[in-house]
Design an enzyme around this catalytic site. Structure first.
Site, PDB file in Angstrom:
ATOM      1  N   ASP A  86     102.300 -63.215  27.727  1.00 32.02           N
ATOM      2  CA  ASP A  86     101.783 -62.574  26.511  1.00 32.02           C
ATOM      3  C   ASP A  86     100.357 -63.051  26.259  1.00 32.02           C
ATOM      4  O   ASP A  86     100.052 -64.232  26.440  1.00 32.02           O
ATOM      5  CB  ASP A  86     102.649 -63.023  25.323  1.00 32.02           C
ATOM      6  CG  ASP A  86     103.147 -61.852  24.508  1.00 32.02           C
ATOM      7  OD1 ASP A  86     102.680 -60.718  24.739  1.00 32.02           O
ATOM      8  OD2 ASP A  86     104.016 -62.076  23.646  1.00 32.02           O
ATOM      9  N   GLU A 117      99.366 -56.619  22.575  1.00 34.77           N
ATOM     10  CA  GLU A 117      99.817 -55.817  21.437  1.00 34.77           C
ATOM     11  C   GLU A 117      98.705 -54.871  21.000  1.00 34.77           C
ATOM     12  O   GLU A 117      97.548 -55.286  20.872  1.00 34.77           O
ATOM     13  CB  GLU A 117     100.179 -56.735  20.258  1.00 34.77           C
ATOM     14  CG  GLU A 117     101.434 -57.536  20.486  1.00 34.77           C
ATOM     15  CD  GLU A 117     101.888 -58.322  19.248  1.00 34.77           C
ATOM     16  OE1 GLU A 117     101.398 -58.032  18.136  1.00 34.77           O
ATOM     17  OE2 GLU A 117     102.729 -59.211  19.410  1.00 34.77           O
ATOM     18  N   GLU A 183     108.441 -51.958  19.803  1.00 36.69           N
ATOM     19  CA  GLU A 183     109.152 -52.888  18.907  1.00 36.69           C
ATOM     20  C   GLU A 183     109.427 -52.264  17.540  1.00 36.69           C
ATOM     21  O   GLU A 183     108.551 -51.628  16.943  1.00 36.69           O
ATOM     22  CB  GLU A 183     108.327 -54.181  18.752  1.00 36.69           C
ATOM     23  CG  GLU A 183     109.029 -55.200  17.842  1.00 36.69           C
ATOM     24  CD  GLU A 183     108.503 -56.618  17.934  1.00 36.69           C
ATOM     25  OE1 GLU A 183     107.595 -56.877  18.756  1.00 36.69           O
ATOM     26  OE2 GLU A 183     108.995 -57.470  17.171  1.00 36.69           O
TER      27      GLU A 183
END
Ligand code: KIV
Length: 283
Positions: A86, A117, A183
């Site tokens: 990540d 993200e 998500e």
């Protein structure tokens, strides 16, 4: 011969062949070994480590050095599963150069891919990475790194927001990501995105109609006191671990630990010689 290793191409093939992709997070070598031997396709060294390992209230404080530390531990297990690292908050947003340098660092250490993200707002950064051969996993829907401004709300509950998630997914595929985490998004939106894309969707809290699922290790084994409602707990490790340590505390205090098989003794003759030595010293 090199050991068989799962690659981004396996993910694409799994979607084509209708095979579900299974991912889970891991943050150390033991966890990586456990999940790899269980047969997962991918391991995410997630910035969720900020919460489940470091005890922060969110993932915002997580740094590159924390991800690197845990990535090294996971890689020491030599997993067959695809290892995704990540990219933490502010490791890719400041400039394209910094984003490439940080993603490159994780890839050079041995990560098979990086995850970022964001949607349309970070497309140029993702394009810069995929153009030079860095495998990127997207992450849309709820982006916990942006919670300070946006909160942790369910995405895609009205048509306008659903359209935004849809547009993010389209842009990410065009930018060259090999898969996308969706998500905490309504299942209808996740299903439409999954139908539209050629690359696989990996869902967390976004329903069953995705190409794969991902959960946080600590939620699966019951190590989080307040897991999200969409996670499934398979054992209560918190209770099991607590019991084990309580029993250890009791055994030491009662004198039943260590038992006869839990320590080593000297040869009698050596012990006598040793006693003489220390007696002679104290005279
Ligand atoms: O950091 C993480 O664990 C994640 C998953 C929730 C997808 O990003």
């Amino acid at each position: 011969m090199l050991p068989e290793k799962i690659t981004p191409r396996h993910f694409l093939k799994a979607k084509k062949e209708g095979r579900k992709i299974v991912m889970i997070t891991a943050y150390d070598a033991i966890q990586a070994k456990i999940v790899d031997e269980a047969g997962v396709d991918g391991i995410l060294v997630g910035d969720s480590l900020g919460m489940v390992v470091m005890g922060y209230r969110s993932t915002v404080p997580v740094t590159m050095s924390m991800i690197i530390h845990h990535l090294k531990a996971v890689l020491n297990a030599s997993p067959k599963a695809l290892v995704v690292a990540d990219m933490p908050f502010l490791s890719y947003e400041i400039s394209k150069e910094e984003a490439l340098r940080n993603a490159g660092k994780l890839i050079k250490l041995g990560a098979d891919a990086v995850k970022l993200e964001g949607g349309v707002e970070i497309i140029d950064i993702i394009e810069a990475m995929t153009r030079i051969g860095i495998p990127v996993m997207g992450h849309i829907g709820l982006n916990p790194q942006r919670y300070l401004l946006r909160g942790l709300r369910l995405r895609g509950s009205d048509a306008e927001d659903a359209k935004k998630v849809f547009e993010d997914a389209k842009a990410l595929e065009k930018a060259g990501v090999f898969s996308i985490v969706i998500e905490f998004t309504t299942s209808e939106v996740a299903a439409e995105v999954t139908r539209m894309l050629k690359i696989p969707t990996i869902c967390i809290g976004s329903g069953p109609l995705c190409d794969g699922q991902i959960l946080v290790f600590h939620d699966v084994v019951g190590l989080t006191p307040n897991p999200p409602p969409f996670a499934r707990k398979y054992i209560n490790a918190l209770e099991i671990f607590s019991r084990a340590v309580e029993n250890y505390v009791r055994d030491v205090r009662e004198g039943s630990f260590p038992g006869r098989n839990e320590y080593y003794s000297m040869d009698n003759k050596e012990y006598e010689r040793f006693k003489k030595m220390i007696e002679a010293k104290s005279d």
